[in-house]
Write a protein that holds these residues in place. Structure first.
Motif, PDB file in Angstrom:
ATOM      1  N   ARG A   1     -53.236 -19.803  14.288  1.00 61.49           N
ATOM      2  CA  ARG A   1     -52.687 -21.051  14.837  1.00 61.49           C
ATOM      3  C   ARG A   1     -51.165 -21.009  14.824  1.00 61.49           C
ATOM      4  N   ALA A   2     -50.585 -20.574  13.714  1.00 64.05           N
ATOM      5  CA  ALA A   2     -49.122 -20.503  13.602  1.00 64.05           C
ATOM      6  C   ALA A   2     -48.548 -19.490  14.587  1.00 64.05           C
ATOM      7  N   LYS A   3     -49.160 -18.311  14.643  1.00 67.13           N
ATOM      8  CA  LYS A   3     -48.634 -17.257  15.527  1.00 67.13           C
ATOM      9  C   LYS A   3     -48.796 -17.607  17.009  1.00 67.13           C
ATOM     10  N   SER A   4     -49.698 -18.535  17.322  1.00 65.29           N
ATOM     11  CA  SER A   4     -49.903 -18.912  18.725  1.00 65.29           C
ATOM     12  C   SER A   4     -48.804 -19.852  19.228  1.00 65.29           C
ATOM     13  N   LEU A   5     -48.024 -20.408  18.312  1.00 67.75           N
ATOM     14  CA  LEU A   5     -46.962 -21.334  18.702  1.00 67.75           C
ATOM     15  C   LEU A   5     -45.698 -20.566  19.093  1.00 67.75           C
ATOM     16  N   SER A   6     -45.135 -20.926  20.223  1.00 60.88           N
ATOM     17  CA  SER A   6     -43.949 -20.208  20.716  1.00 60.88           C
ATOM     18  C   SER A   6     -42.745 -20.381  19.791  1.00 60.88           C
ATOM     19  N   SER A   7     -42.707 -21.465  19.033  1.00 58.77           N
ATOM     20  CA  SER A   7     -41.556 -21.694  18.158  1.00 58.77           C
ATOM     21  C   SER A   7     -41.637 -20.912  16.851  1.00 58.77           C
ATOM     22  N   VAL A   8     -42.788 -20.264  16.585  1.00 60.77           N
ATOM     23  CA  VAL A   8     -42.966 -19.506  15.342  1.00 60.77           C
ATOM     24  C   VAL A   8     -42.772 -18.016  15.604  1.00 60.77           C
ATOM     25  N   LYS A   9     -41.813 -17.412  14.886  1.00 62.10           N
ATOM     26  CA  LYS A   9     -41.535 -15.979  15.032  1.00 62.10           C
ATOM     27  C   LYS A   9     -42.604 -15.135  14.330  1.00 62.10           C
ATOM     28  N   ASP A  10     -42.996 -15.560  13.100  1.00 57.12           N
ATOM     29  CA  ASP A  10     -43.983 -14.791  12.352  1.00 57.12           C
ATOM     30  C   ASP A  10     -44.570 -15.646  11.235  1.00 57.12           C
ATOM     31  N   TYR A  11     -45.657 -15.160  10.656  1.00 56.93           N
ATOM     32  CA  TYR A  11     -46.347 -15.824   9.554  1.00 56.93           C
ATOM     33  C   TYR A  11     -46.248 -14.905   8.349  1.00 56.93           C
ATOM     34  N   LEU A  12     -45.619 -15.387   7.298  1.00 55.24           N
ATOM     35  CA  LEU A  12     -45.435 -14.590   6.087  1.00 55.24           C
ATOM     36  C   LEU A  12     -46.263 -15.197   4.957  1.00 55.24           C
ATOM     37  N   ILE A  13     -46.907 -14.337   4.191  1.00 54.53           N
ATOM     38  CA  ILE A  13     -47.745 -14.813   3.097  1.00 54.53           C
ATOM     39  C   ILE A  13     -46.977 -14.732   1.784  1.00 54.53           C
ATOM     40  N   LYS A  14     -47.008 -15.854   1.039  1.00 53.00           N
ATOM     41  CA  LYS A  14     -46.348 -15.906  -0.269  1.00 53.00           C
ATOM     42  C   LYS A  14     -47.101 -15.021  -1.254  1.00 53.00           C
ATOM     43  N   PRO A  15     -46.441 -14.430  -2.205  1.00 52.38           N
ATOM     44  CA  PRO A  15     -44.987 -14.493  -2.385  1.00 52.38           C
ATOM     45  C   PRO A  15     -44.285 -13.515  -1.454  1.00 52.38           C
ATOM     46  N   ILE A  16     -43.199 -13.950  -0.879  1.00 53.43           N
ATOM     47  CA  ILE A  16     -42.411 -13.105   0.009  1.00 53.43           C
ATOM     48  C   ILE A  16     -41.561 -12.188  -0.873  1.00 53.43           C
ATOM     49  N   ASN A  17     -41.428 -10.933  -0.471  1.00 49.97           N
ATOM     50  CA  ASN A  17     -40.682 -10.002  -1.335  1.00 49.97           C
ATOM     51  C   ASN A  17     -39.246  -9.785  -0.845  1.00 49.97           C
ATOM     52  N   ILE A  18     -38.463  -9.162  -1.690  1.00 52.20           N
ATOM     53  CA  ILE A  18     -37.033  -8.971  -1.425  1.00 52.20           C
ATOM     54  C   ILE A  18     -36.796  -8.198  -0.135  1.00 52.20           C
ATOM     55  N   SER A  19     -37.540  -7.114   0.075  1.00 46.47           N
ATOM     56  CA  SER A  19     -37.294  -6.307   1.279  1.00 46.47           C
ATOM     57  C   SER A  19     -37.656  -7.078   2.555  1.00 46.47           C
ATOM     58  N   GLU A  20     -38.686  -7.935   2.497  1.00 43.24           N
ATOM     59  CA  GLU A  20     -39.024  -8.767   3.661  1.00 43.24           C
ATOM     60  C   GLU A  20     -37.855  -9.696   3.994  1.00 43.24           C
ATOM     61  N   LEU A  21     -37.299 -10.316   2.967  1.00 42.55           N
ATOM     62  CA  LEU A  21     -36.155 -11.212   3.187  1.00 42.55           C
ATOM     63  C   LEU A  21     -34.957 -10.455   3.742  1.00 42.55           C
ATOM     64  N   GLU A  22     -34.668  -9.313   3.164  1.00 41.51           N
ATOM     65  CA  GLU A  22     -33.536  -8.516   3.654  1.00 41.51           C
ATOM     66  C   GLU A  22     -33.737  -8.136   5.120  1.00 41.51           C
ATOM     67  N   ASN A  23     -34.951  -7.762   5.489  1.00 34.21           N
ATOM     68  CA  ASN A  23     -35.225  -7.387   6.881  1.00 34.21           C
ATOM     69  C   ASN A  23     -35.034  -8.560   7.829  1.00 34.21           C
ATOM     70  N   ILE A  24     -35.460  -9.746   7.399  1.00 34.84           N
ATOM     71  CA  ILE A  24     -35.313 -10.935   8.238  1.00 34.84           C
ATOM     72  C   ILE A  24     -33.843 -11.275   8.451  1.00 34.84           C
ATOM     73  N   PHE A  25     -33.058 -11.241   7.388  1.00 32.91           N
ATOM     74  CA  PHE A  25     -31.658 -11.654   7.483  1.00 32.91           C
ATOM     75  C   PHE A  25     -30.759 -10.588   8.121  1.00 32.91           C
ATOM     76  N   CYS A  26     -31.126  -9.340   8.019  1.00 33.19           N
ATOM     77  CA  CYS A  26     -30.210  -8.280   8.452  1.00 33.19           C
ATOM     78  C   CYS A  26     -30.616  -7.620   9.761  1.00 33.19           C
ATOM     79  N   LYS A  27     -31.497  -8.272  10.527  1.00 31.41           N
ATOM     80  CA  LYS A  27     -31.821  -7.749  11.844  1.00 31.41           C
ATOM     81  C   LYS A  27     -31.537  -8.842  12.868  1.00 31.41           C
ATOM     82  N   PRO A  28     -31.355  -8.479  14.119  1.00 30.62           N
ATOM     83  CA  PRO A  28     -31.148  -9.501  15.142  1.00 30.62           C
ATOM     84  C   PRO A  28     -32.352 -10.432  15.160  1.00 30.62           C
ATOM     85  N   THR A  29     -32.130 -11.738  15.288  1.00 33.03           N
ATOM     86  CA  THR A  29     -33.205 -12.705  15.172  1.00 33.03           C
ATOM     87  C   THR A  29     -33.835 -13.099  16.506  1.00 33.03           C
ATOM     88  N   ASP A  30     -33.440 -12.505  17.605  1.00 32.16           N
ATOM     89  CA  ASP A  30     -34.031 -12.928  18.880  1.00 32.16           C
ATOM     90  C   ASP A  30     -35.289 -12.189  19.223  1.00 32.16           C
TER      91      ASP A  30
END
Length: 138
Positions: A109-138
């Motif tokens: 349901r979340a991934k089907s929405l155009s406003s949602v980039k991705d669905y992440l399952i908790k707990p989110i890890n450090i490398s996931e966060l680093e990848n999100i912040f340090c790559k182009p977001t478009d």
């Protein structure tokens, strides 16, 4: 790793332990300049609706981490209202649903929405966060 290009990020989540953990990682790793935190969807959607009226572009986060299960207004209700106003902002806003739910219905349901980039399952890890912040977001 290149330095972060994110000025403002936003966490919408009522889980204080999770929020503090993610905040600590973001601050320690210097992943963004500023971080906003809302404890429920109602607080955050009121903030975004007020921004839309005032058109304060510099107060709009580039990245949003949204929990689904919260009191007052949950993530689904937030998404319903946010989707209606998102395109009125002259800024790319990348939204990630971050939930402890592994239910395929929630994920799809979340991934089907155009406003949602991705669905992440908790707990989110450090490398996931680093990848999100340090790559182009478009």
């Amino acid at each position: 790793m290149k330095s972060p290009t994110v000025e403002l990020a936003c966490i919408i989540d009522d889980d204080k332990v999770y929020v503090n953990l993610v905040k600590k990682i973001i601050e320690t790793k210097k992943l963004c300049e500023n971080l906003m935190i809302f404890r429920n969807g109602k607080q955050s959607i009121e903030y975004f609706e007020a921004l839309m009226e005032n058109m304060k572009e510099d107060s709009i986060p580039e990245i949003i981490f949204l929990d689904l299960n919260m009191p007052v207004m949950d993530g689904w209700e937030f998404l319903e209202r946010f989707t209606k106003i998102k395109n009125k902002f002259n800024k790319v806003i990348t939204l990630y649903v971050v939930s402890s739910s592994i239910n395929p219905l929630d994920v799809n349901r979340a991934k089907s929405l155009s406003s949602v980039k991705d669905y992440l399952i908790k707990p989110i890890n450090i490398s996931e966060l680093e990848n999100i912040f340090c790559k182009p977001t478009d």
